[in-house]
Design a protein around this motif. Structure first.
Motif, PDB file in Angstrom:
ATOM      1  N   PRO A   1      23.010  74.046  20.530  1.00  0.00           N
ATOM      2  CA  PRO A   1      23.239  72.749  21.186  1.00  0.00           C
ATOM      3  C   PRO A   1      21.923  72.045  21.498  1.00  0.00           C
ATOM      4  O   PRO A   1      20.945  72.675  21.887  1.00  0.00           O
ATOM      5  CB  PRO A   1      23.966  73.107  22.484  1.00  0.00           C
TER       6      PRO A   1
ATOM      7  N   HIS B   1      23.992  66.458  22.432  1.00  0.00           N
ATOM      8  CA  HIS B   1      25.357  66.968  22.437  1.00  0.00           C
ATOM      9  C   HIS B   1      25.981  66.975  23.840  1.00  0.00           C
ATOM     10  O   HIS B   1      27.199  67.125  23.973  1.00  0.00           O
ATOM     11  CB  HIS B   1      25.403  68.385  21.853  1.00  0.00           C
ATOM     12  N   TRP B   2      25.177  66.848  24.868  1.00  0.00           N
ATOM     13  CA  TRP B   2      25.666  66.914  26.243  1.00  0.00           C
ATOM     14  C   TRP B   2      26.015  65.539  26.809  1.00  0.00           C
ATOM     15  O   TRP B   2      26.498  65.438  27.924  1.00  0.00           O
ATOM     16  CB  TRP B   2      24.635  67.606  27.139  1.00  0.00           C
TER      17      TRP B   2
END
Length: 155
Positions: free
Chosen positions: A6, A10-11
């Motif tokens: 990640p 992606h957050w």
């Protein structure tokens, strides 16, 4: 595998992802809320009938849950099967699998309904220690009514 690590991007929440999650989550939340509320209302009503009715309801629910596990397993199986075939763009296999699953579910629903009614005293004794003659009528009525919904449940 670098692709599976990640990263900060992606957050982040995006409008599209949030809309999609809400679109899926709100109906599920409403379904669970309605089911939970219905269960609480049902339990409150049954409590008014006394301890025999409560014991019968509890035993009947456990018999029903045991029997309906096959429907849940079929649902999970078909979700996986459909997703895999969707991934390879094989909608014809999905349709064929769906038809087969429906035939299996309907067949199981009809067969298990009569099997459960035939062995109901034994199945009830698995979940109830007392005198079966006091509760078996309630349990039989519950299973007969719920059993009528086994076919739609399987669908």
């Amino acid at each position: 595998m670098p692709a599976l690590v990640p990263q900060k991007k992606h957050w982040r929440l995006t409008r599209r992802d949030t809309h999609y999650q809400l679109q899926m989550g709100i109906p599920m939340a409403l379904q669970f809320a309605i089911t939970s509320s219905g269960t609480m209302i049902m339990q409150s009503a049954i409590n008014l009938f006394g301890s025999e009715a409560v014991a019968a309801y509890t035993a009947a629910c456990k018999v029903e849950q045991l029997v309906t596990q096959a429907f849940q397993a079929m649902g999970m199986t078909m979700a996986t099967y459909s997703a895999q075939n969707w991934g390879i763009h094989s909608t014809e296999r999905i349709r064929k699998g769906q038809k087969t699953a429906m035939v299996l579910s309907c067949s199981y629903a009809v067969i298990i309904y009569f099997v459960v009614l035939a062995i109901l005293p034994f199945m009830t004794s698995l979940f109830f220690d007392g005198d079966l003659t006091t509760v078996i009528g309630y349990v039989r009525e519950y299973i007969q009514i719920c059993g009528l919904c086994f076919i739609p449940l399987g669908m």
